[in-house]
Scaffold this motif. Sequence first.
Motif, PDB file in Angstrom:
ATOM      1  N   LEU A 179     106.827   4.735 -70.589  1.00 57.29           N
ATOM      2  CA  LEU A 179     106.858   5.117 -72.218  1.00 57.29           C
ATOM      3  C   LEU A 179     105.176   4.947 -72.454  1.00 57.29           C
ATOM      4  CD1 LEU A 179     109.814   3.183 -73.693  1.00 57.29           C
ATOM      5  CD2 LEU A 179     109.498   5.653 -73.658  1.00 57.29           C
ATOM      6  N   LEU A 180     104.639   3.892 -72.074  1.00 54.02           N
ATOM      7  CA  LEU A 180     103.103   3.732 -72.603  1.00 54.02           C
ATOM      8  C   LEU A 180     102.265   4.582 -71.825  1.00 54.02           C
ATOM      9  CD1 LEU A 180     102.947  -0.298 -72.439  1.00 54.02           C
ATOM     10  CD2 LEU A 180     103.517   0.953 -74.225  1.00 54.02           C
ATOM     11  N   ALA A 181     102.482   5.286 -70.632  1.00 53.29           N
ATOM     12  CA  ALA A 181     101.510   6.060 -70.248  1.00 53.29           C
ATOM     13  C   ALA A 181     101.345   7.251 -71.071  1.00 53.29           C
ATOM     14  CB  ALA A 181     102.214   6.420 -68.634  1.00 53.29           C
ATOM     15  N   ASN A 182     102.427   7.603 -72.075  1.00 52.39           N
ATOM     16  CA  ASN A 182     102.013   9.009 -73.029  1.00 52.39           C
ATOM     17  C   ASN A 182     101.368   8.643 -74.233  1.00 52.39           C
ATOM     18  OD1 ASN A 182     103.782  10.802 -71.570  1.00 52.39           O
ATOM     19  ND2 ASN A 182     105.497   9.688 -72.303  1.00 52.39           N
ATOM     20  N   ILE A 183     100.857   7.388 -74.512  1.00 51.10           N
ATOM     21  CA  ILE A 183     100.259   7.181 -75.703  1.00 51.10           C
ATOM     22  C   ILE A 183      98.742   7.477 -75.534  1.00 51.10           C
ATOM     23  CG2 ILE A 183      99.382   5.273 -77.217  1.00 51.10           C
ATOM     24  CD1 ILE A 183     102.056   3.587 -76.799  1.00 51.10           C
ATOM     25  N   PRO A 184      98.074   7.384 -74.415  1.00 51.16           N
ATOM     26  CA  PRO A 184      96.449   7.685 -74.445  1.00 51.16           C
ATOM     27  C   PRO A 184      96.514   9.412 -74.648  1.00 51.16           C
ATOM     28  CG  PRO A 184      97.053   6.159 -72.654  1.00 51.16           C
ATOM     29  CD  PRO A 184      98.524   6.397 -73.307  1.00 51.16           C
ATOM     30  N   ASP A 185      97.767   9.890 -74.307  1.00 52.32           N
ATOM     31  CA  ASP A 185      97.574  11.453 -74.518  1.00 52.32           C
ATOM     32  C   ASP A 185      98.042  12.054 -75.721  1.00 52.32           C
ATOM     33  OD1 ASP A 185      96.492  11.388 -71.856  1.00 52.32           O
ATOM     34  OD2 ASP A 185      98.576  11.687 -70.576  1.00 52.32           O
ATOM     35  N   LYS A 186      98.440  11.195 -76.453  1.00 52.12           N
ATOM     36  CA  LYS A 186      99.205  11.630 -77.758  1.00 52.12           C
ATOM     37  C   LYS A 186      98.381  12.658 -78.554  1.00 52.12           C
ATOM     38  CE  LYS A 186     100.987   9.640 -81.832  1.00 52.12           C
ATOM     39  NZ  LYS A 186     100.168  10.258 -82.980  1.00 52.12           N
ATOM     40  N   ASP A 187      97.086  12.598 -78.548  1.00 51.82           N
ATOM     41  CA  ASP A 187      96.440  13.660 -79.422  1.00 51.82           C
ATOM     42  C   ASP A 187      96.507  15.073 -78.709  1.00 51.82           C
ATOM     43  OD1 ASP A 187      95.675  11.887 -81.162  1.00 51.82           O
ATOM     44  OD2 ASP A 187      93.974  11.400 -80.217  1.00 51.82           O
ATOM     45  N   GLY A 188      96.335  14.877 -77.427  1.00 54.30           N
ATOM     46  CA  GLY A 188      96.459  16.219 -76.768  1.00 54.30           C
ATOM     47  C   GLY A 188      97.630  16.842 -76.791  1.00 54.30           C
ATOM     48  N   ASP A 189      98.738  16.095 -76.714  1.00 57.61           N
ATOM     49  CA  ASP A 189     100.126  16.697 -76.646  1.00 57.61           C
ATOM     50  C   ASP A 189     100.547  17.131 -77.881  1.00 57.61           C
ATOM     51  OD1 ASP A 189     100.377  15.585 -74.084  1.00 57.61           O
ATOM     52  OD2 ASP A 189     101.293  13.619 -74.571  1.00 57.61           O
ATOM     53  N   GLU A 190     100.063  16.273 -79.089  1.00 62.72           N
ATOM     54  CA  GLU A 190     100.360  17.048 -80.496  1.00 62.72           C
ATOM     55  C   GLU A 190      99.458  18.273 -80.695  1.00 62.72           C
ATOM     56  OE1 GLU A 190     100.932  13.484 -83.480  1.00 62.72           O
ATOM     57  OE2 GLU A 190      99.046  13.721 -82.773  1.00 62.72           O
ATOM     58  N   ALA A 191      98.519  18.566 -80.068  1.00 68.29           N
ATOM     59  CA  ALA A 191      97.786  19.706 -80.031  1.00 68.29           C
ATOM     60  C   ALA A 191      98.485  20.852 -79.553  1.00 68.29           C
ATOM     61  CB  ALA A 191      96.278  19.579 -79.553  1.00 68.29           C
ATOM     62  N   ILE A 192      99.126  20.783 -78.494  1.00 73.16           N
ATOM     63  CA  ILE A 192      99.745  21.828 -77.755  1.00 73.16           C
ATOM     64  C   ILE A 192     101.336  21.857 -78.048  1.00 73.16           C
ATOM     65  CG2 ILE A 192      98.008  21.895 -76.031  1.00 73.16           C
ATOM     66  CD1 ILE A 192      99.975  20.583 -74.118  1.00 73.16           C
ATOM     67  N   ASN A 193     101.583  21.092 -79.056  1.00 80.07           N
ATOM     68  CA  ASN A 193     103.087  20.913 -79.554  1.00 80.07           C
ATOM     69  C   ASN A 193     104.205  20.471 -78.414  1.00 80.07           C
ATOM     70  OD1 ASN A 193     102.880  21.936 -82.084  1.00 80.07           O
ATOM     71  ND2 ASN A 193     102.403  24.016 -81.146  1.00 80.07           N
ATOM     72  N   LYS A 194     103.389  19.571 -77.625  1.00 82.66           N
ATOM     73  CA  LYS A 194     104.372  18.833 -76.616  1.00 82.66           C
ATOM     74  C   LYS A 194     104.942  17.603 -77.096  1.00 82.66           C
ATOM     75  CE  LYS A 194     103.788  16.475 -72.001  1.00 82.66           C
ATOM     76  NZ  LYS A 194     102.844  16.106 -70.968  1.00 82.66           N
ATOM     77  N   ARG A 195     106.280  17.601 -77.150  1.00 84.08           N
ATOM     78  CA  ARG A 195     107.079  16.612 -78.035  1.00 84.08           C
ATOM     79  C   ARG A 195     107.275  15.674 -76.893  1.00 84.08           C
ATOM     80  NH1 ARG A 195     109.525  17.426 -82.457  1.00 84.08           N
ATOM     81  NH2 ARG A 195     111.331  16.644 -81.672  1.00 84.08           N
ATOM     82  N   THR A 196     106.579  14.552 -76.700  1.00 82.28           N
ATOM     83  CA  THR A 196     106.739  13.217 -75.907  1.00 82.28           C
ATOM     84  C   THR A 196     107.602  12.360 -76.926  1.00 82.28           C
ATOM     85  OG1 THR A 196     104.559  12.251 -76.166  1.00 82.28           O
ATOM     86  CG2 THR A 196     104.893  13.574 -74.333  1.00 82.28           C
TER      87      THR A 196
END
Length: 331
Positions: A205-222
Motif C-alpha cells: 500500500l505505501l509503495a504506491n504513495i511516492p508514485d501518486k503524481d505520475g499515476d494520476e497524470a496517466i489515469n492509473k487508479r491505484t
Amino acid sequence: MIKKFLKSHSIHRRIVPSLDVFMLFRPTLFFSVWVMICIGMYIASILNNNSKMNILDYDIYTIILFLGVSLVCGSTFILNQISDIKSDKINKKVFLLNEIISPEKALSISKVTNIIGFLIVLFIDYLVVLPLLFIFIVWGIMYNNERFNWKGDPWLGFFANLVCGYLLILCGMIYNRFNLDFYILFINSIKYITPFIFAYASIVLLANIPDKDGDEAINKRTLTVVFGANNTVILATLLCLSSLLMGLYIEEPLSSTASLTSIPFFLFAMFRGEAKDIIRAIRYPIFLLNFYVLTIYPLLIFPILIFYYVSKYYYWHRFSIHYPTLLVDND
C-alpha cells in the motif's frame, strides 16, 4: 585514498555500462522476493516440527532455486518498467529504458530470462513451477499487459501483489516440504502465513504513495489515487498492527517481532505524514524483516550485501545518486 578511488575515479564510469542489463532486473526488489521465499521455508519447517535458528547448511540446490525464481520475477519487473515508461518519467525515476536500453531489447531479455528461470526451477523441484507460473501470469501478464491492466485498477492491482506475495511464500513452503502431506502444508500453514501477508500488504500500500503524481497524470487508479495518501497510510498502519496481533495470538515470533519494530515508522507516517516518513515506513520494515530472517537463514546476508553494494556502486557512477540507501533526507 581508497574511498576517493571508489567514489571519484573515472574508470568507474567506463565499468558501469556493463551492468546496465543486470540493473534492468531491478535487483533491489529481490530483497523482498528472497525474504518471502525464506518465510515459506521457515513455515514449512514449523509444520515439520523442525524449526531451527542460525541454519548454516550449504545447499547448492537451494541457491539454484533462488536463482530460478529470481530470474522469473526479474522478467516480470522488466515488463513492469516497460509498461510504466510514461509514469516513471513524470515521477522522475532513474530510467534505463528508452534512454539506455530500448523497450524491444528489454522485452527480449525478459522472455529469455523467463524461460531460463522456469527451466532451472523445473530441474530443482517441478512442483515449485506451479506457484511460479501463477506469479508470472499475475505479475507478468494480468498486472502489466494493456489488455488486462490490473495495475490500473485499485483493487485488482492490490490483489495481484498480495497473491504474488502468497505465491512466493508457497514456493518456499513447497521446496522445504520434505514428506509433509500437501493437505497439511496448505491448510495448517494458513494461520502462519496470514500475519506475513498483512505485513506484506502494508508495504504494498505505501509503495504506491511516492508514485501518486505520475499515476494520476496517466489515469492509473491505484488505491492511493482513489482514497488519498492519508487514508492509504492509515490502512497500511492497521494492517501492520493486525500482523502484530495475529503473530502474538498464534505465538509466532518472526512476524510479531518484525511488525512490532516496524509500527513506529507507520505511526510517524500516519501522524506527521511527510514524504520522508513514507519512505522510512517502506524501507525500514523491509530491512527489519530481512534482518530477522537472517537469524534463521544467515547465509542470505551474502547475496543481499552483494546486490546492495553493486546497486549502490552502479547508481552512483551511472546516475550520480545514492541508491539504495536506508538514509532518508534529514536523517
